[in-house]
Design a protein around this motif. Structure first.
Motif, PDB file in Angstrom:
ATOM      1  N   ALA A  82       0.686  -0.837  -0.225  1.00 43.82           N
ATOM      2  CA  ALA A  82      -0.035   0.141  -0.499  1.00 43.82           C
ATOM      3  C   ALA A  82       0.717   1.048  -0.157  1.00 43.82           C
ATOM      4  N   GLU A  83       2.618   1.428   0.434  1.00 43.69           N
ATOM      5  CA  GLU A  83       2.752   2.918   1.011  1.00 43.69           C
ATOM      6  C   GLU A  83       3.450   2.127  -0.252  1.00 43.69           C
ATOM      7  N   HIS A  84       4.438   1.005  -1.378  1.00 40.84           N
ATOM      8  CA  HIS A  84       5.118   1.472  -2.120  1.00 40.84           C
ATOM      9  C   HIS A  84       5.195   0.769  -3.216  1.00 40.84           C
ATOM     10  N   GLY A  85       3.847   0.190  -3.413  1.00 39.25           N
ATOM     11  CA  GLY A  85       3.801  -0.440  -4.922  1.00 39.25           C
ATOM     12  C   GLY A  85       4.682  -1.793  -4.475  1.00 39.25           C
ATOM     13  N   VAL A  86       4.485  -2.925  -5.679  1.00 43.74           N
ATOM     14  CA  VAL A  86       4.841  -4.034  -5.831  1.00 43.74           C
ATOM     15  C   VAL A  86       6.088  -4.193  -6.718  1.00 43.74           C
ATOM     16  N   ILE A  87       6.974  -2.484  -6.957  1.00 42.25           N
ATOM     17  CA  ILE A  87       7.814  -2.767  -7.013  1.00 42.25           C
ATOM     18  C   ILE A  87       8.692  -2.182  -6.409  1.00 42.25           C
ATOM     19  N   HIS A  88       9.378  -2.499  -5.461  1.00 43.79           N
ATOM     20  CA  HIS A  88      10.073  -2.412  -4.519  1.00 43.79           C
ATOM     21  C   HIS A  88      10.626  -3.609  -3.862  1.00 43.79           C
ATOM     22  N   ALA A  89      12.604  -3.323  -3.196  1.00 42.44           N
ATOM     23  CA  ALA A  89      13.315  -4.131  -3.154  1.00 42.44           C
ATOM     24  C   ALA A  89      13.062  -4.810  -2.054  1.00 42.44           C
ATOM     25  N   ASP A  90      12.022  -4.247  -0.977  1.00 43.25           N
ATOM     26  CA  ASP A  90      11.605  -5.869  -0.131  1.00 43.25           C
ATOM     27  C   ASP A  90      10.243  -5.682  -0.286  1.00 43.25           C
ATOM     28  N   VAL A  91       9.634  -5.580  -2.106  1.00 45.03           N
ATOM     29  CA  VAL A  91       8.282  -6.932  -1.740  1.00 45.03           C
ATOM     30  C   VAL A  91       9.412  -8.249  -2.567  1.00 45.03           C
ATOM     31  N   ALA A  92      10.429  -7.562  -3.474  1.00 48.02           N
ATOM     32  CA  ALA A  92      11.589  -8.929  -4.015  1.00 48.02           C
ATOM     33  C   ALA A  92      12.023  -9.555  -3.164  1.00 48.02           C
ATOM     34  N   SER A  93      12.120  -9.169  -2.060  1.00 50.79           N
ATOM     35  CA  SER A  93      12.946  -9.908  -0.478  1.00 50.79           C
ATOM     36  C   SER A  93      11.643 -10.531  -0.464  1.00 50.79           C
ATOM     37  N   GLN A  94      10.509 -10.288   0.007  1.00 52.16           N
ATOM     38  CA  GLN A  94       9.701 -11.222   0.662  1.00 52.16           C
ATOM     39  C   GLN A  94       8.886 -12.175   0.168  1.00 52.16           C
ATOM     40  N   MET A  95       8.484 -11.097  -1.566  1.00 53.26           N
ATOM     41  CA  MET A  95       8.562 -12.889  -2.527  1.00 53.26           C
ATOM     42  C   MET A  95       9.767 -13.557  -2.415  1.00 53.26           C
ATOM     43  N   ALA A  96      11.118 -13.703  -1.805  1.00 49.04           N
ATOM     44  CA  ALA A  96      11.615 -14.802  -2.675  1.00 49.04           C
ATOM     45  C   ALA A  96      11.743 -15.514  -0.818  1.00 49.04           C
ATOM     46  N   THR A  97      11.274 -14.991   0.173  1.00 51.55           N
ATOM     47  CA  THR A  97      10.943 -15.430   1.466  1.00 51.55           C
ATOM     48  C   THR A  97       9.854 -16.725   0.939  1.00 51.55           C
ATOM     49  N   GLY A  98       8.530 -15.806   0.552  1.00 48.57           N
ATOM     50  CA  GLY A  98       7.684 -16.919   0.790  1.00 48.57           C
ATOM     51  C   GLY A  98       8.257 -17.716  -0.284  1.00 48.57           C
ATOM     52  N   ALA A  99       8.928 -17.833  -1.399  1.00 50.92           N
ATOM     53  CA  ALA A  99       9.192 -18.880  -2.541  1.00 50.92           C
ATOM     54  C   ALA A  99       9.751 -19.807  -1.805  1.00 50.92           C
ATOM     55  N   ARG A 100      10.638 -18.892  -0.918  1.00 52.17           N
ATOM     56  CA  ARG A 100      11.352 -20.724   0.252  1.00 52.17           C
ATOM     57  C   ARG A 100      10.182 -20.996   1.097  1.00 52.17           C
ATOM     58  N   SER A 101       9.318 -20.589   2.019  1.00 50.18           N
ATOM     59  CA  SER A 101       8.153 -21.340   2.193  1.00 50.18           C
ATOM     60  C   SER A 101       7.323 -21.713   1.825  1.00 50.18           C
ATOM     61  N   ILE A 102       6.894 -21.434   0.538  1.00 49.16           N
ATOM     62  CA  ILE A 102       5.571 -22.821  -0.236  1.00 49.16           C
ATOM     63  C   ILE A 102       6.174 -23.875  -0.318  1.00 49.16           C
ATOM     64  N   THR A 103       7.360 -24.040  -0.628  1.00 53.85           N
ATOM     65  CA  THR A 103       8.141 -24.927  -0.954  1.00 53.85           C
ATOM     66  C   THR A 103       8.984 -25.614   0.133  1.00 53.85           C
ATOM     67  N   THR A 104       8.514 -25.305   0.933  1.00 52.56           N
ATOM     68  CA  THR A 104       8.948 -26.380   2.354  1.00 52.56           C
ATOM     69  C   THR A 104       7.263 -26.784   2.342  1.00 52.56           C
ATOM     70  N   GLN A 105       7.629 -27.940   2.722  1.00 47.79           N
ATOM     71  CA  GLN A 105       6.264 -29.138   3.520  1.00 47.79           C
ATOM     72  C   GLN A 105       6.821 -29.516   5.063  1.00 47.79           C
ATOM     73  N   ARG A 106       5.726 -29.567   5.985  1.00 44.62           N
ATOM     74  CA  ARG A 106       5.497 -29.896   7.123  1.00 44.62           C
ATOM     75  C   ARG A 106       7.589 -31.522   7.639  1.00 44.62           C
ATOM     76  N   ASP A 107       7.173 -32.205   6.834  1.00 44.34           N
ATOM     77  CA  ASP A 107       8.626 -33.530   6.599  1.00 44.34           C
ATOM     78  C   ASP A 107       9.387 -33.384   5.549  1.00 44.34           C
ATOM     79  N   MET A 108       9.642 -31.735   5.172  1.00 42.35           N
ATOM     80  CA  MET A 108      10.310 -31.894   4.749  1.00 42.35           C
ATOM     81  C   MET A 108      12.116 -30.287   5.099  1.00 42.35           C
ATOM     82  N   THR A 109      12.989 -30.837   5.025  1.00 43.71           N
ATOM     83  CA  THR A 109      13.472 -29.713   5.312  1.00 43.71           C
ATOM     84  C   THR A 109      13.552 -28.462   4.224  1.00 43.71           C
TER      85      THR A 109
END
Length: 184
Positions: A82-109
């Motif tokens: 809302a403050e900066h739009g989606v074209i922002h360094a922190d958005v890219a950083s959080q997207m990278a973190t999100g990618a790690r999160s959504i590809t990790t299942q409970r029984d996975m490293t």
């Protein structure tokens, strides 16, 4: 005001060749990778999966072109958007973190590395940001970082190509640093 980083190719290596190096480094270090793309629209994942043997390290990813996907699936902060739009360094950083999160299942490293790409490929500016402005996020268990803004010149196709090369280059650089004990 953040200074714009003008694009200077790092070498004559193609995205495919850098992806080969990244896959090799990840295999050697026993690490895994996930991706969240916006402006590159799956091109980064396509480049990674074109490397023979990538399935041993590449877990998957998401093309999060729409803002609600960034927020709800990848958990990018809505107040940040809302403050900066989606074209922002922190958005890219959080997207990278999100990618790690959504590809990790409970029984996975946990997925070791994540990449996020966001920017404006054109033909028109977005969120007040000019065509060619790009941010790339890299995340690992030691944290995440947004790189940019980069300004990649040319057509939308050229902006996407340059973003893919830069994202792979940055990941390679960070993986090498991590093997030397330097964290993000």
């Amino acid at each position: 005001m953040t200074a714009v980083i003008n694009y200077t190719p790092h070498s004559t290596k193609t995205a495919y060749h850098i992806a080969c190096e990244v896959i090799h480094l990840l295999k050697e270090s026993g690490k895994t990778l996930a991706v969240s793309e916006s402006l590159t629209g799956g091109g980064l994942m396509g480049t990674i999966t074109s490397v023979e043997g990538c399935s041993t390290v590449f877990r998957g990813g998401v093309v999060s072109y729409a803002t609600p996907i960034k927020q709800h699936l990848l958990q990018v902060d809505g107040d940040l958007i809302a403050e900066h739009g989606v074209i922002h360094a922190d958005v890219a950083s959080q997207m990278a973190t999100g990618a790690r999160s959504i590809t990790t299942q409970r029984d996975m490293t946990p997925t070791s590395w994540g990449i996020g790409t966001t920017g404006v490929a054109g033909p028109n500016p977005q969120d007040g940001k000019p065509v060619g402005m790009v941010f790339i996020g890299i995340a690992s268990s030691s944290g995440s970082k947004g790189f940019g803004p980069f300004h990649f010149p040319g057509s939308g196709e050229r902006v996407r190509e340059a973003t893919i090369v830069e994202a792979l280059y940055l990941l390679r650089q960070e993986v090498v640093k991590a093997t030397q004990g330097v964290s993000l």
